[in-house]
Design an enzyme around this catalytic site. Structure first.
Site, short mmCIF file in Angstrom:
data_model
loop_
_atom_site.label_atom_id
_atom_site.label_comp_id
_atom_site.label_asym_id
_atom_site.label_seq_id
_atom_site.Cartn_x
_atom_site.Cartn_y
_atom_site.Cartn_z
N ASN A 12 0.86 -1.17 0.00
CA ASN A 12 0.00 0.00 0.00
C ASN A 12 0.90 1.23 0.00
O ASN A 12 1.48 1.57 1.02
CB ASN A 12 -0.89 -0.04 1.26
CG ASN A 12 -1.70 1.22 1.43
OD1 ASN A 12 -1.80 2.05 0.52
ND2 ASN A 12 -2.29 1.40 2.61
N LYS A 14 0.17 4.26 -0.36
CA LYS A 14 -0.48 5.45 0.23
C LYS A 14 -0.25 6.69 -0.65
O LYS A 14 -0.18 6.57 -1.87
CB LYS A 14 0.00 5.67 1.67
CG LYS A 14 -0.13 4.41 2.52
CD LYS A 14 0.01 4.67 3.98
CE LYS A 14 0.04 3.35 4.73
NZ LYS A 14 0.01 3.51 6.16
N HIS A 98 -9.46 1.14 5.03
CA HIS A 98 -8.17 1.29 5.73
C HIS A 98 -8.38 2.20 6.94
O HIS A 98 -9.19 3.13 6.88
CB HIS A 98 -7.14 1.88 4.77
CG HIS A 98 -5.76 1.85 5.33
ND1 HIS A 98 -5.31 2.78 6.24
CD2 HIS A 98 -4.73 0.98 5.14
CE1 HIS A 98 -4.06 2.48 6.58
NE2 HIS A 98 -3.68 1.40 5.92
N GLU A 100 -6.77 4.58 8.02
CA GLU A 100 -6.59 6.01 7.74
C GLU A 100 -7.85 6.60 7.11
O GLU A 100 -8.21 7.75 7.37
CB GLU A 100 -5.36 6.21 6.83
CG GLU A 100 -4.08 5.97 7.62
CD GLU A 100 -2.92 5.44 6.81
OE1 GLU A 100 -2.95 5.50 5.57
OE2 GLU A 100 -1.96 4.93 7.44
N GLU A 170 -5.43 -5.22 10.66
CA GLU A 170 -4.40 -4.19 10.86
C GLU A 170 -4.66 -3.47 12.18
O GLU A 170 -5.45 -2.50 12.21
CB GLU A 170 -4.44 -3.18 9.72
CG GLU A 170 -4.20 -3.76 8.36
CD GLU A 170 -3.58 -2.73 7.42
OE1 GLU A 170 -2.46 -2.95 6.99
OE2 GLU A 170 -4.22 -1.69 7.18
N GLY A 176 2.40 1.94 10.77
CA GLY A 176 3.34 3.05 10.63
C GLY A 176 4.07 3.41 11.90
O GLY A 176 4.68 4.48 11.99
N SER A 216 3.40 -2.48 10.38
CA SER A 216 4.86 -2.53 10.59
C SER A 216 5.47 -3.88 10.19
O SER A 216 6.38 -4.37 10.86
CB SER A 216 5.20 -2.16 12.03
OG SER A 216 4.80 -0.83 12.29
C1 PEP Z 1 -0.81 0.03 6.20
O1 PEP Z 1 -0.95 1.24 6.13
O2 PEP Z 1 -1.65 -0.72 5.69
C2 PEP Z 1 0.34 -0.47 6.93
C3 PEP Z 1 0.30 -1.68 7.36
O3 PEP Z 1 1.40 0.41 7.12
P1 PEP Z 1 2.83 0.05 7.74
O4 PEP Z 1 3.30 -1.24 7.10
O5 PEP Z 1 3.69 1.19 7.39
O6 PEP Z 1 2.63 -0.14 9.20
#
Ligand code: PEP
Length: 254
Positions: A12, A14, A98, A100, A170, A176, A216
């Site tokens: 992703n 973003k 997601h 976000e 998630e 992040g 992460s």
């Molecule tokens: C995400 O935004 O779906 C995500 C898992 O981000 P990160 O891997 O940076 O934690």
């Protein structure tokens, strides 16, 4: 023991990458991951790069995903992107709900479900994201939150549609932050979600639906997470922005 579900690892990107940067990244990924057949691979660039990335992926084992879509077929929705527009670029997957989008843009479970149904109507495979915040986990509400999100965000999907849906667990506190869920936390949440699917549909559905872990994921923790019995892949944010780290996540997962 071989897993009965094929791993699916998606990047992703973003709100990152110019078109030129996206092209460079995808060229590098094609070289690094050319021989990979054991894992379904997906990249989700920003909308502006879909056209160019799509051309590069025509002769590749990497599939194209989008990061969001509007649930309406077309019309007066300024700034939005509909499923048919994604289909023009051979997009196969679309990330929906997601955290976000839920946090910054107010997407609710009902809204995500409308998008998921619209995605299926257009033969796009939704990657539906769920996950608890740190506060919810610390209050012991993780399972209640996951149950509400899973039931609400998948509402109205038929048996055939849920089999073509990917769920991404998630935990918001892991996105992040550099702090991933421990293997125990991830396995527990994935097994819980699979149990919900058995109740909402049946055991065969629960056994077949793929549930990704996101939060992460990096080369150093990919193996420990991907080998868990109920973890069927990863949704990767930050570490998907560089060829080396995304390719290593894939290679370490095989
Ligand atoms: C995400 O935004 O779906 C995500 C898992 O981000 P990160 O891997 O940076 O934690």
């Amino acid at each position: 023991m071989e897993k009965e579900r094929k791993l699916i690892i998606a990047g992703n990107w973003k709100m990152n990458k110019t078109v030129a940067e996206a092209v460079d990244l995808v060229k590098g990924l094609k070289l690094e991951l050319a021989g990979v057949k054991e894992v379904d691979l997906v990249v989700c660039p920003p909308f502006t790069a879909l056209c160019e990335v799509s051309k590069l992926l025509l002769d590749s084992n990497i599939r194209l995903g989008a990061q969001n879509m509007n649930e309406n077929p077309a019309g007066a929705y300024t700034g939005e992107i509909a499923a048919f527009m994604l289909k023009e670029f051979s997009v196969r997957y679309v990330i929906l709900g997601h955290s976000e989008r839920r946090t910054y843009f107010g997407e609710t479970d009902e809204w995500v479900a409308r998008k998921a149904r619209a995605a299926h109507a257009a033969a796009l495979k939704p990657i539906v994201c769920v996950g608890e915040t740190l506060e919810e986990r610390e209050q012991g509400r993780t399972e209640a939150v996951l149950e509400r999100q899973v039931r609400g965000s998948l509402a109205g999907l038929t048996r055939e549609q849920i089999l073509e849906t990917i769920i991404a667990y998630e935990p918001v506190w892991a996105i992040g932050t550099g702090r991933n869920a421990t293997p125990e936390q991830a396995q527990q949440a994935h097994a819980f979600i699979r149990g919900l699917l058995a109740g909402m549909y049946d055991d065969a559905v629960a056994r077949r639906v793929r549930i990704q872990y996101g939060g992460s994921v990096k080369p150093s923790n990919a193996r420990d997470l991907m080998c868990l019995p109920d973890v069927d892949g990863a949704l990767v944010g930050g570490a998907s922005l560089e060829v080396r780290s995304f390719a290593d996540i894939v290679k370490n997962s095989i």
